[in-house]
Design an enzyme around this catalytic site. Structure first.
Site, short mmCIF file in Angstrom:
data_model
loop_
_atom_site.label_atom_id
_atom_site.label_comp_id
_atom_site.label_asym_id
_atom_site.label_seq_id
_atom_site.Cartn_x
_atom_site.Cartn_y
_atom_site.Cartn_z
N SER A 103 0.84 -1.21 0.00
CA SER A 103 0.00 0.00 0.00
C SER A 103 0.87 1.25 0.00
O SER A 103 0.51 2.27 -0.61
CB SER A 103 -0.95 0.01 1.19
N GLU A 104 2.02 1.21 0.70
CA GLU A 104 2.98 2.32 0.65
C GLU A 104 4.40 1.80 0.74
O GLU A 104 4.66 0.73 1.31
CB GLU A 104 2.75 3.32 1.80
N THR A 105 5.32 2.59 0.17
CA THR A 105 6.75 2.37 0.30
C THR A 105 7.36 3.67 0.79
O THR A 105 6.99 4.76 0.32
CB THR A 105 7.38 1.96 -1.04
N HIS A 118 1.26 4.35 8.84
CA HIS A 118 2.10 3.16 9.00
C HIS A 118 3.47 3.32 8.35
O HIS A 118 4.46 2.80 8.89
CB HIS A 118 1.34 1.90 8.56
#
Length: 291
Positions: free
Chosen positions: A46-48, A77
């Site tokens: 979902s994110e990096t 997160h």
């Protein structure tokens, strides 16, 4: 060829393979915007998070956060997870000052537990989401929904309080109804929850994120930040602090545990914190052609 180290982490959990997956590049110097976006698509979480030297040397690092499709000014997160990674690698002290798109974010790390704190203001429009449109998007009956509102700290959300945990678990995103009735409003990200709203209460939640094209997110720290801020303001900011615990990601098989705290001063919202544990599950290197 250029080599970049990366760390894989599960955030807002004490167990490997729970929580929200994150890839962190602890030293992203030399990467272009396009390469960061391409790497976020490659990891496909979902994110990096990409860690860079700070613009102000009094701060710890600059943090850039990408979904597979776009860059975000802030997200919970990735901030918590990146801080935990830096401390675990002994690249930062236990209090970090991270430069992000919303401004400076403080993160305190103790062991595997990290807590971010932001002073960004809570924002909300003067109108509310359509209950029938939200119900249709979630495949629920309008009677299942207790209330809805828009709000956010750093990122915008459409908050949907439903009658009970069963209604949270029963929700299924109808993408056609979501795109036609919700997307295009103040926020298309649906944060569905039920539980006790009193100080110290526990909530059961799910998140369908617009930045993930309606995909479900197992842990959404930015949504918890906006939620606890909204509820503290609803109470008139009379108490010095307001705390919630949130279970999320259960239906996805990635149970997450988040703690959110709103702090007040002189009847105003002063700051919001979101915290949880992080488990490091892997590391490696990725090779890119010379620029």
């Amino acid at each position: 060829m250029r080599r970049y180290a990366f760390v894989l982490a599960d955030v807002f959990t004490e167990r490997a393979f729970g929580g929200n997956q994150l890839a962190v590049l602890p030293d992203a110097r030399g990467l272009s915007d396009g390469e960061m976006q391409a790497l976020a698509r490659e990891f496909n979480f979902s994110e990096t998070a990409f860690v860079l030297p700070p613009d102000d040397t009094a701060h710890t690092r600059r943090l850039r956060i990408f979904t597979p499709e776009t860059e975000l000014p802030f997200a919970g997160h990735p901030t918590v997870g990146a801080a935990a990674v830096l401390v675990a690698r002994e690249e930062a002290r236990e209090r970090l000052l991270l430069e992000e798109g919303v401004g400076l974010v403080t993160v305190d790390v103790s062991g595997t537990f990290a807590r971010l704190t932001v002073t960004s203001p809570y924002e909300a429009p003067d109108h509310y989401p359509s209950v029938p449109a939200v119900a249709a998007a979630l495949s629920l009956a309008p009677e299942d929904i207790v209330e809805t509102w828009y709000g956010g700290v750093g990122l915008r959300f459409c908050y949907v309080r439903v009658a009970d945990r069963a209604a949270v678990d029963r929700a299924v995103l109808d993408r056609a109804a979501w795109r036609s009735g919700v997307v295009g409003g103040w926020s298309g990200s649906l944060y569905v929850f039920a539980g006790h709203l009193t100080d110290g209460g526990r909530l059961h939640a799910r998140s369908f994120a617009a930045m993930l094209d309606g995909g479900e997110d197992p842990a959404t720290g930015s949504a918890c930040a906006g939620l606890v801020a909204a509820l503290a303001q609803r109470g008139g900011c009379r108490a010095p602090s307001y705390t919630l615990r949130v279970d999320q990601g259960v239906a996805m098989g990635r149970p997450s545990d988040l703690e959110a705290v709103a702090r007040t001063a002189d009847g105003e919202l002063a700051s919001v914190s979101v915290g949880g544990h992080t488990v490091l599950v892997g590391e490696g290197t990725i090779t890119l052609p010379d620029a």
